[in-house]
Write an enzyme that holds these catalytic residues in place. Structure first.
Site, mmCIF file in Angstrom:
data_model
loop_
_atom_site.group_PDB
_atom_site.id
_atom_site.type_symbol
_atom_site.label_atom_id
_atom_site.label_comp_id
_atom_site.label_asym_id
_atom_site.label_seq_id
_atom_site.Cartn_x
_atom_site.Cartn_y
_atom_site.Cartn_z
ATOM 1 N N ILE A 1 7.860 0.899 -2.454
ATOM 2 C CA ILE A 1 8.247 0.009 -3.543
ATOM 3 C C ILE A 1 7.169 -1.042 -3.794
ATOM 4 C CG2 ILE A 1 9.968 -1.673 -4.305
ATOM 5 C CD1 ILE A 1 12.007 -0.142 -2.553
ATOM 6 N N GLY A 2 6.530 -1.521 -2.722
ATOM 7 C CA GLY A 2 5.470 -2.512 -2.887
ATOM 8 C C GLY A 2 4.310 -1.978 -3.701
ATOM 9 N N ASN B 1 0.809 -1.222 0.000
ATOM 10 C CA ASN B 1 0.000 0.000 0.000
ATOM 11 C C ASN B 1 0.841 1.271 0.000
ATOM 12 O OD1 ASN B 1 0.980 -0.102 2.583
ATOM 13 N ND2 ASN B 1 -0.999 0.074 3.614
ATOM 14 N N CYS B 2 2.161 1.122 -0.078
ATOM 15 C CA CYS B 2 3.032 2.294 -0.137
ATOM 16 C C CYS B 2 4.410 1.878 -0.649
ATOM 17 C CB CYS B 2 3.167 2.956 1.245
ATOM 18 S SG CYS B 2 3.907 1.894 2.506
ATOM 19 N N TYR C 1 17.955 -4.999 11.594
ATOM 20 C CA TYR C 1 17.534 -4.948 10.189
ATOM 21 C C TYR C 1 18.508 -5.720 9.305
ATOM 22 C CZ TYR C 1 16.061 -2.966 5.706
ATOM 23 O OH TYR C 1 15.629 -2.802 4.405
#
Length: 405
Positions: free
Chosen positions: A130-131, A127-128, A284
């Site tokens: 790169i995706g 929904n935002c 990460y």
């Protein structure tokens, strides 16, 4: 020496219950009627074949109402579901992937000329960032998109925007999932299996970055669970919706090169660290290393199924919402924005890994800038990948047991 099936004068002869078929792109694949499985490689020779050119003279192709392809020779009054070109199929001499795109390529340029009608892509975190750019690009070329996201309001808004832009000529579906909750993932998988018969592109895009030490409702460090563990659970649970045409795409990062996981003796504490040992950046890095290790191990496990699994780096410090959790990272990403990829460029490698025909039959490969790239030495450690797989299964099992499943 062990052989498959009875002895035969020709190693190219198929064992009982196997059948050769041809994909629309000309790749030969093999169907086992007994196990209901398919694969790209010959069950005896382990080699791949391809057919080229038009149908032989006098033959024509007809697509029936149920989608089956029938081959007809009217002169000889012959009808067959077997492609007559199979008689002239040639073994592929090995994969040579020529670089056609680079860091400046966009997702749209990668998709130029493709028709993805009938394809289904499931994209987490779409929904935002790169995706979303990946979802929009695939949708514009006819692909049906399952938006696997947590935020209902934001996702429905982007679906509305894309639908308006495409004047309704697209298939977009929102199915809610919170990757910080295995219970949510269970419900999500059940909904997907109820509504879909197959998935062509399973794109594990969602991530989490730059947050204070946080435990999910499952008692797992949040970055590790969102980036790896919940995706691990979802792929295993949706396995039956995947076939030899399917691809699993794991969005990792070059950050995996700076991880500090041990070469052996991997424990839960290494993956879901305590507060006293926590550093968001290293959490990460380690999660992104898990992405590459997982893609390589899944590729090995599913190679016989013909399912391609790829990991990739989308781009350095691309301006997305990934950095929204900490002001320092927001500032840093803002300062470097003029020197980084656009979202269209960042989505290009994901789209390439999902749709490029030249990658058929390949698996367990890491990509950067739409081309094969060697990942870190640690990410290529098969023993570490197996340890991660086994530990991930154990952690999922403990969570499911806690909830009585």
């Amino acid at each position: 020496m062990n052989t498959i099936g009875p002895e035969t004068d020709s190693e190219d002869e198929l064992p009982p219950s196997w059948e050769e078929r041809v994909s629309p792109e000309g790749h030969v694949y093999y169907l086992n009627h007994q196990t209901k499985s398919t694969q790209w490689t010959h069950p005896r020779t382990n080699k791949m074949k391809r057919v080229t050119g038009d149908l032989p003279f006098g033959w024509e192709k007809k697509v029936e109402d149920d989608g089956k392809i029938l081959f007809i020779n009217k002169e000889k009054n012959i009808q067959s579901f077997t492609d007559p070109r199979l008689a002239f199929a040639q073994e592929e001499a090995g994969h040579t992937v020529r670089q056609k795109f680079d860091s400046s390529s966009t997702a749209i340029s990668v998709l130029h000329g493709k028709d993805l009608t009938g394809k289904v892509a499931l994209i987490t975190g779409s929904n935002c960032g790169i995706g979303l750019e990946t979802a929009k690009s695939l949708a514009f070329y006819g692909c049906e998109i399952i938006f696997a996201c947590r935020n209902r309001e934001a996702t429905l808004k982007v679906i509305s925007d894309i639908t308006e832009e495409r004047k309704g000529n697209c298939k977009l579906k929102f199915i809610q999932v919170d990757l910080a909750s295995i219970r949510s993932c269970v419900k999500f998988c059940e909904e997907v299996k109820q509504q879909y018969q197959h998935i062509d592109y399973l794109i594990l895009n969602a991530g989490l970055f730059g947050i204070p030490h946080t435990l999910t409702e499952d008692g797992i460090e949040a970055i590790f669970q969102v980036c790896h563990l919940s995706h691990f659970f979802i792929v295993n649970n949706l396995s039956n919706l995947l076939n030899h045409f399917s691809r699993v795409i794991v969005v990792s990062s070059e950050s995996h090169r700076f991880a500090n996981l041990p070469k052996k003796g991997l424990t839960r504490e290494h993956l879901s660290v305590s507060n006293c040992k926590y550093w968001a950046m290293m959490a990460y890095n380690n999660a992104k290393l898990c992405n590459v290790l997982y893609a390589c191990e899944l590729g090995r496990k599913w190679q016989s199924r013909g399912i391609s699994v790829f990991a990739l780096h989308p781009g350095n410090m691309v301006s997305t919402k990934l950095q929204r959790n900490y002001w320092f990272y927001r500032l840093l990403f803002f300062l470097v924005r003029p020197f980084t990829k656009s979202l269209q460029q960042a989505a290009a490698t994901t789209v390439y890994c999902a749709t490029a025909q030249e990658l058929t039959g390949l698996t367990g490969i890491y990509f950067n800038n739409c081309y094969i790239c060697e990942p870190s030495k640690l990410s290529q450690d098969e023993n570490l990948a197996k340890e991660l797989w086994n530990l991930s299964e154990k952690m999922i099992g403990e969570i499911m047991e806690k909830y009585g499943n």
